[in-house]
Structure formats: C-alpha cells, structure tokens
Design a protein around this motif. Sequence first.
Motif, short mmCIF file in Angstrom:
data_model
loop_
_atom_site.label_atom_id
_atom_site.label_comp_id
_atom_site.label_asym_id
_atom_site.label_seq_id
_atom_site.Cartn_x
_atom_site.Cartn_y
_atom_site.Cartn_z
N ASP A 1 0.82 -1.20 0.00
CA ASP A 1 0.00 0.00 0.00
C ASP A 1 0.86 1.26 0.00
N THR A 2 1.99 1.20 0.69
CA THR A 2 2.85 2.37 0.75
C THR A 2 3.37 2.73 -0.64
N GLY A 3 3.65 1.71 -1.46
CA GLY A 3 4.09 1.99 -2.82
C GLY A 3 3.00 2.65 -3.64
N ARG A 4 1.73 2.23 -3.39
CA ARG A 4 0.63 2.81 -4.13
C ARG A 4 0.44 4.27 -3.77
N MET A 5 0.68 4.62 -2.50
CA MET A 5 0.39 5.97 -2.05
C MET A 5 1.53 6.95 -2.32
N SER A 6 2.74 6.45 -2.56
CA SER A 6 3.88 7.36 -2.74
C SER A 6 3.96 7.80 -4.20
N ARG A 7 3.01 8.62 -4.61
CA ARG A 7 2.96 9.14 -5.97
C ARG A 7 3.82 10.40 -6.08
N PRO A 8 4.27 10.71 -7.29
CA PRO A 8 5.07 11.93 -7.46
C PRO A 8 4.23 13.17 -7.18
N THR A 9 4.86 14.19 -6.67
CA THR A 9 4.19 15.47 -6.43
C THR A 9 4.49 16.47 -7.53
N ALA A 10 5.37 16.11 -8.47
CA ALA A 10 5.70 16.97 -9.60
C ALA A 10 6.10 16.06 -10.76
N PRO A 11 5.95 16.53 -12.00
CA PRO A 11 6.37 15.72 -13.15
C PRO A 11 7.87 15.49 -13.14
N PRO A 12 8.36 14.49 -13.86
CA PRO A 12 9.80 14.30 -14.01
C PRO A 12 10.46 15.57 -14.54
N ARG A 13 11.68 15.81 -14.11
CA ARG A 13 12.37 17.05 -14.46
C ARG A 13 12.45 17.27 -15.97
N GLU A 14 12.68 16.20 -16.73
CA GLU A 14 12.85 16.35 -18.17
C GLU A 14 11.55 16.72 -18.89
N LEU A 15 10.41 16.62 -18.20
CA LEU A 15 9.12 16.97 -18.80
C LEU A 15 8.59 18.32 -18.36
N ARG A 16 9.18 18.91 -17.32
CA ARG A 16 8.56 20.10 -16.72
C ARG A 16 8.47 21.28 -17.68
N PRO A 17 9.52 21.63 -18.44
CA PRO A 17 9.36 22.76 -19.38
C PRO A 17 8.26 22.48 -20.42
N TYR A 18 8.22 21.26 -20.91
CA TYR A 18 7.22 20.89 -21.92
C TYR A 18 5.81 20.99 -21.36
N LEU A 19 5.59 20.42 -20.18
CA LEU A 19 4.25 20.45 -19.60
C LEU A 19 3.85 21.87 -19.20
N GLY A 20 4.82 22.67 -18.76
CA GLY A 20 4.52 24.06 -18.47
C GLY A 20 4.04 24.81 -19.70
N GLU A 21 4.72 24.59 -20.83
CA GLU A 21 4.31 25.23 -22.07
C GLU A 21 2.97 24.68 -22.55
N LEU A 22 2.75 23.39 -22.37
CA LEU A 22 1.46 22.79 -22.74
C LEU A 22 0.32 23.46 -21.97
N VAL A 23 0.51 23.65 -20.67
CA VAL A 23 -0.52 24.32 -19.87
C VAL A 23 -0.72 25.75 -20.34
N ASP A 24 0.37 26.47 -20.60
CA ASP A 24 0.25 27.86 -21.04
C ASP A 24 -0.52 27.96 -22.36
N ARG A 25 -0.23 27.07 -23.30
CA ARG A 25 -0.93 27.11 -24.59
C ARG A 25 -2.39 26.73 -24.44
N THR A 26 -2.66 25.78 -23.55
CA THR A 26 -4.05 25.38 -23.32
C THR A 26 -4.84 26.52 -22.68
N ARG A 27 -4.22 27.21 -21.75
CA ARG A 27 -4.87 28.37 -21.13
C ARG A 27 -5.11 29.48 -22.16
N ALA A 28 -4.16 29.66 -23.05
CA ALA A 28 -4.31 30.71 -24.06
C ALA A 28 -5.49 30.44 -24.98
N VAL A 29 -5.72 29.17 -25.31
CA VAL A 29 -6.83 28.82 -26.20
C VAL A 29 -8.16 28.80 -25.46
N CYS A 30 -8.17 28.20 -24.27
CA CYS A 30 -9.44 27.98 -23.55
C CYS A 30 -9.83 29.13 -22.64
#
Length: 291
Positions: free
Chosen positions: A22-51
């Motif tokens: 159960d402990t493994g199930r509950m220990s989820r990441p609190t932030a995306p992997p470092r190599e994805l953070r700039p990409y996901l940040g830009e994805l959110v920004d573009r989605t906000r710009a459209v929506c």
Amino acid sequence: MRGCATATNCGTTRRDAHAPADTGRMSRPTAPPRELRPYLGELVDRTRAVCGPRLVSVLAVGSVALGDYRHGRSDVDVTVVVDDSLPRRALPELAGALAHPALPCPAAGLELVVYPAGFAARPSGGAGYLLDLNTGPSLPERAAYDPGEGPAFWYVLDRSIAHQCGLPLFGGPVRGVIAAPGRSAVLAALRASVREHAEGEGHVADNRVLNGCRSAVYCRTGHWFAKRAAAEAVAAAEPDFRPLITEALRSFARPREAAPALPAAAVGDFLGWVAGQVDAAAGTGGGPGAP
C-alpha cells in the motif's frame, strides 16, 4: 493490462503476500519528471491561451502520475477538463497549438484527451471526449472529435487512473473534477483492453505483457499500480509466467524502437490468463474496489 481460477481466489495469503505494498501505491510523485517540466509548463500555457477562463483543470495521468515514466520509452498522458460552454471551434485550435512539432514533444508521444466538465464529473462507461489528440515522434498523428467513432475503453481506464492518482498541472483537486467510473465499467474496459492487446496491431510486445500485469493486479486490489510494480507482483505470485514477465521488464528498459520480440505463443497464453482474471472479477460483482 494461469494460476488461480478466479480473481477472488487471487486474494489468498500467498498472492496477497506478493501484491504491491500500500505504501508503494500511495507514494505518488508530487511533480512531473524534471525532463518533462518545461514541456508540460508550455502545454498548460498554450491550453490556457486557447481555452481562457473556460479551462477547468489539466492533469498528468498514465505513467507520469503512477511514478513510472521512462524517458525515451513512455508517452505523456494528459487529461484536460473544460467548461461545457467552451466553443467547439476552439478544439482544432488547441490541437494545432499542441501538436508535435509545433510544440516539440520530448517523450515518445503525447496522448491528450479533453473532456467537458459535466461529463467528467459523472461516473460513466463512455468515451465522452471533446478532443482526443495523439502526437509526437513515435505516435501516428491523430486528432479526433467524435467520441462515438471508436471504442470507449481507453478513456474509461484513463479516467479511473486519473481519479485515483492524477497529478494536477493546473486547476483544482483531481477528485473534484474527475469521477471514478464504476467497477463494472472498469472491468468491462479492462476486458476490452486485454482483447485489444491480444488481437490488435501496433502494440509493443513488452507493453502487452506489462499492461496485462497491471490489469490482473487491479482485479486483485481495486487499485492502479505502475507497470513495473504490477509485473513484479504477478511474477512473484505466478511462477509459470515469471520468465516471460522478466523478459518484458528487460525489454521495457530499452527505447521503444529497440524493444525485442517476445515469444508470441507465451504472450498469447499470458493474456488469455489475464482475460480469465478479469472475467472472474466481473463475475463476482464484489471484491476490492467494488461499490
């Protein structure tokens, strides 16, 4: 996603001893992997710009949310929830803004689904999306707007995972936005998923096996686990399948294009066993996670 005859029998002491903790199930990441953070940040920004103000929530799901993202192998799975009043003309604009290479995807691909808030907030066994976008260096390009044009099971499973452990990138708490599909709907979706992995084209062999492991563990526990954790649990409990699962895990450590073939007959036998687990779980109408 051979051994025990029913999913409820998988709850014996021997098999529970090898289930992911159960402990493994509950220990989820609190932030995306470092190599994805700039990409996901830009994805959110573009989605906000459209929506604009009609954007309700953006969530990372799949391997990112489950803590099992492998750079160069995994896709990035994202769920977007928008107010029901979002003009439909915004959807092609959003698809264009997020498509690779207009927004270069650093992962194997992006699988992004947009839902209206009213649909997402209700338990459902349907697809219900407004936009289903597949894009990226290793994915065939696809932007679909009709939820009735294909099978619904992919979306049911994604929403079930999102409700359990979706990682918010924008907006409010996950469980206030995404309802959990009912257990019977999830089991029906799992059965369709196993059939697709057994019979469908274009699936990497190791992914067929590891998705099967995750399906079997869901039937046993009512919870979603990362593919590797689920595979280790099934390998420990089912010695007959241990060699195949070990090879699948080794293959999963490689880039998608370098994944070796696995014995087709062994993969078929394993997926047949997984289908039996899902059918048995559906037949009981109970067990962990049942309403």
